[in-house]
Design a protein around this motif. Structure first.
Motif, mmCIF file in Angstrom:
data_model
loop_
_atom_site.group_PDB
_atom_site.id
_atom_site.type_symbol
_atom_site.label_atom_id
_atom_site.label_comp_id
_atom_site.label_asym_id
_atom_site.label_seq_id
_atom_site.Cartn_x
_atom_site.Cartn_y
_atom_site.Cartn_z
ATOM 1 N N ALA A 48 0.854 -1.192 0.000
ATOM 2 C CA ALA A 48 0.000 0.000 0.000
ATOM 3 C C ALA A 48 0.885 1.236 0.000
ATOM 4 N N LEU A 50 1.452 4.506 1.931
ATOM 5 C CA LEU A 50 1.144 5.196 3.177
ATOM 6 C C LEU A 50 1.184 6.687 2.869
ATOM 7 N N PHE A 86 -4.010 4.672 3.986
ATOM 8 C CA PHE A 86 -3.433 3.969 2.840
ATOM 9 C C PHE A 86 -4.187 4.262 1.550
#
Length: 126
Positions: A48, A50, A86
């Motif tokens: 993901a 961040l 995310f």
């Protein structure tokens, strides 16, 4: 690349698209692409971006970690907690084993050779 250790069921909720955040009692300055690591079997389950970390109230934190959770701290209502937000969440298929020597850490340094072998084997399910 860094890997963020997230326990179940929160990790599956993120990877299934039911949540795009994770709340923790501490912040981080890290941003960008990260691996999502399952501490139960020490594997990378996904990736993901961040994008942001924002403070939340203790009540908001408890919405994710109920009062009976071992992660909940019922005596810390005065503390600030943080929501890791995310974007571009992807599941790794299959999950990739990593060597996580310090089992108490929240962040894991993922060696580049693991990531390069993933690209060569086309392990992502897009």
């Amino acid at each position: 690349m860094y890997g963020l250790v997230i326990g179940q069921p929160h990790l599956d909720h993120i990877l299934n698209g039911w949540m795009s955040y994770h709340r923790r009692p501490s912040s981080t300055s890290k941003r960008g692409r990260i691996a999502l690591v399952d501490p139960a079997d020490n594997t990378i389950k996904g990736f993901a971006d961040l994008r942001d970390v924002v403070p939340v109230t203790y009540r908001d934190y408890l919405d994710q970690h109920n009062e009976h959770s071992p992660n909940a701290d019922p005596w810390a209502g005065h503390r600030t907690y943080y929501e890791f937000r995310f974007e571009n969440i992807e599941r790794a298929r299959p999950a990739l084993p990593i060597d996580r020597r310090d089992l108490e850490t929240v962040w894991v340094d993922i060696p580049d050779y693991i990531l390069s072998s993933m690209r060569q084997k086309s392990l992502f399910d897009f």
